[in-house]
Design a protein around this motif. Sequence first.
Motif, PDB file in Angstrom:
ATOM      1  N   CYS A 179     -17.460  -1.079   3.739  1.00  0.00           N
ATOM      2  CA  CYS A 179     -16.158  -0.019   3.548  1.00  0.00           C
ATOM      3  C   CYS A 179     -14.966  -0.818   4.426  1.00  0.00           C
ATOM      4  CB  CYS A 179     -16.607   1.077   4.817  1.00  0.00           C
ATOM      5  SG  CYS A 179     -17.689   2.255   3.991  1.00  0.00           S
ATOM      6  N   MET A 180     -13.680  -0.514   3.851  1.00  0.00           N
ATOM      7  CA  MET A 180     -12.537  -1.066   4.175  1.00  0.00           C
ATOM      8  C   MET A 180     -11.701   0.061   4.818  1.00  0.00           C
ATOM      9  SD  MET A 180      -9.688  -2.851   1.491  1.00  0.00           S
ATOM     10  CE  MET A 180      -9.556  -1.129   0.736  1.00  0.00           C
ATOM     11  N   ARG A 181     -10.817  -0.555   5.925  1.00  0.00           N
ATOM     12  CA  ARG A 181      -9.827   0.283   6.400  1.00  0.00           C
ATOM     13  C   ARG A 181      -8.654  -0.400   6.591  1.00  0.00           C
ATOM     14  NH1 ARG A 181      -9.656   4.499  10.604  1.00  0.00           N
ATOM     15  NH2 ARG A 181      -7.898   4.465  12.027  1.00  0.00           N
ATOM     16  N   THR A 215      -4.641   5.042   3.629  1.00  0.00           N
ATOM     17  CA  THR A 215      -4.719   4.161   4.750  1.00  0.00           C
ATOM     18  C   THR A 215      -4.999   4.784   6.249  1.00  0.00           C
ATOM     19  OG1 THR A 215      -2.387   4.655   5.013  1.00  0.00           O
ATOM     20  CG2 THR A 215      -2.910   2.660   3.693  1.00  0.00           C
ATOM     21  N   ASP A 216      -5.521   4.017   6.958  1.00  0.00           N
ATOM     22  CA  ASP A 216      -5.835   4.530   8.381  1.00  0.00           C
ATOM     23  C   ASP A 216      -6.899   5.499   8.271  1.00  0.00           C
ATOM     24  OD1 ASP A 216      -3.566   3.718  10.057  1.00  0.00           O
ATOM     25  OD2 ASP A 216      -2.193   4.829   8.561  1.00  0.00           O
ATOM     26  N   THR A 217      -8.035   5.229   7.274  1.00  0.00           N
ATOM     27  CA  THR A 217      -9.265   5.613   7.070  1.00  0.00           C
ATOM     28  C   THR A 217     -10.029   4.804   6.437  1.00  0.00           C
ATOM     29  OG1 THR A 217     -10.279   7.702   6.527  1.00  0.00           O
ATOM     30  CG2 THR A 217      -8.704   6.926   5.031  1.00  0.00           C
ATOM     31  N   TRP A 218     -11.347   4.860   6.853  1.00  0.00           N
ATOM     32  CA  TRP A 218     -12.399   4.258   5.969  1.00  0.00           C
ATOM     33  C   TRP A 218     -12.703   4.506   4.624  1.00  0.00           C
ATOM     34  CZ3 TRP A 218     -14.180  -0.340   8.244  1.00  0.00           C
ATOM     35  CH2 TRP A 218     -13.868  -0.605   9.515  1.00  0.00           C
ATOM     36  N   VAL A 219     -12.879   3.597   3.678  1.00  0.00           N
ATOM     37  CA  VAL A 219     -13.196   3.909   2.305  1.00  0.00           C
ATOM     38  C   VAL A 219     -14.069   2.725   1.873  1.00  0.00           C
ATOM     39  CG1 VAL A 219     -10.881   5.060   2.045  1.00  0.00           C
ATOM     40  CG2 VAL A 219     -11.104   2.685   1.383  1.00  0.00           C
ATOM     41  N   PHE A 235      -6.071  -5.292   8.641  1.00  0.00           N
ATOM     42  CA  PHE A 235      -7.386  -4.982   7.772  1.00  0.00           C
ATOM     43  C   PHE A 235      -8.686  -4.986   8.477  1.00  0.00           C
ATOM     44  CE2 PHE A 235      -3.790  -5.934   5.157  1.00  0.00           C
ATOM     45  CZ  PHE A 235      -4.148  -5.495   3.868  1.00  0.00           C
ATOM     46  N   TYR A 236      -9.550  -4.074   8.199  1.00  0.00           N
ATOM     47  CA  TYR A 236     -11.080  -4.226   8.553  1.00  0.00           C
ATOM     48  C   TYR A 236     -11.924  -3.785   7.527  1.00  0.00           C
ATOM     49  CZ  TYR A 236      -8.656  -3.235  13.238  1.00  0.00           C
ATOM     50  OH  TYR A 236      -7.692  -3.464  14.138  1.00  0.00           O
ATOM     51  N   TYR A 237     -13.001  -4.455   7.747  1.00  0.00           N
ATOM     52  CA  TYR A 237     -14.368  -4.468   6.761  1.00  0.00           C
ATOM     53  C   TYR A 237     -15.503  -4.612   7.314  1.00  0.00           C
ATOM     54  CZ  TYR A 237     -16.683  -5.087   2.097  1.00  0.00           C
ATOM     55  OH  TYR A 237     -17.563  -4.744   1.191  1.00  0.00           O
ATOM     56  N   ASP A 238     -16.505  -3.404   7.114  1.00  0.00           N
ATOM     57  CA  ASP A 238     -17.814  -3.517   7.649  1.00  0.00           C
ATOM     58  C   ASP A 238     -18.659  -2.877   6.722  1.00  0.00           C
ATOM     59  OD1 ASP A 238     -19.509  -4.368   9.636  1.00  0.00           O
ATOM     60  OD2 ASP A 238     -19.341  -2.424  10.394  1.00  0.00           O
ATOM     61  N   ASP A 245     -11.946  -6.333  -3.068  1.00  0.00           N
ATOM     62  CA  ASP A 245     -11.159  -5.464  -2.728  1.00  0.00           C
ATOM     63  C   ASP A 245      -9.946  -5.606  -1.511  1.00  0.00           C
ATOM     64  OD1 ASP A 245     -11.943  -3.865  -5.043  1.00  0.00           O
ATOM     65  OD2 ASP A 245     -13.228  -2.729  -3.889  1.00  0.00           O
ATOM     66  N   ILE A 246     -10.581  -5.896  -0.452  1.00  0.00           N
ATOM     67  CA  ILE A 246      -9.926  -6.241   0.689  1.00  0.00           C
ATOM     68  C   ILE A 246      -9.001  -7.500   0.521  1.00  0.00           C
ATOM     69  CG2 ILE A 246     -11.375  -7.594   2.044  1.00  0.00           C
ATOM     70  CD1 ILE A 246     -10.687  -5.818   4.473  1.00  0.00           C
TER      71      ILE A 246
END
Length: 216
Positions: free
Chosen positions: A44-46, A13-17, A38-41, A23-24
């Motif tokens: 990559c997910m954060r 968590t708290d990092t982009w993977v 949740f962030y996705y771009d 998955d998100i």
Amino acid sequence: MVNPPPVLSTVPTDTWVVADWEDILTFADDPTLVSGRFYYDEGCMRIEMSPIGSAHSQDNSIVSTVLVLYAAIRNIAIKELTNPNLRKARLQEAQPDIAYYVGKNLRFPPRNNAPVNLSELDPPTLVVEVAASLEDDTTRKQKLYQRMGVQEYWVVDVNASKVIASYLTPTQSQLIRESQVLPGLDINLVEEAPKRAQNEDDGTISRWLIATLTQQ
């Protein structure tokens, strides 16, 4: 046999993977991540699980007050969304602290609990992230909101009581000290409000804002 859902320990968590869109969606349904953002771009997910303290909460609240009062006094149409889920399926996902639809012929999302579908709806005009650590907010998240079509992006630095404001186009970003989507709003005024909030209550700050803005 149905595979069990992933557990928190399977994703940092708290990092982009690196992650697939599926998955998100799966992690968003994980009850252990219910308080996550949740962030996705770009594949990559954060997932942000950092606790939100008093400084974050106060600055979030007072910046919101500044923007809404300014729009009201200047007769600018505005609609605020707090911590909305912005989604462009398979491409982008974000949950900013605050987002605003601003301006004439205002079109904002219908009232429901579904993510704001940016494949069908306009993106917010202005997005605000309140942060104690700026590295991701001023780089990768800015690019994410730029790709979403957001016109203006602010990062509120809770440690320094500063606002890093950028005007965005599809290909460029420009630092600004006066809002372009709320014409005439000086970023210095926005920064002054959180400083006052360290020693003054919200009602006192609101009266100061009203007096200041009506004199301009």
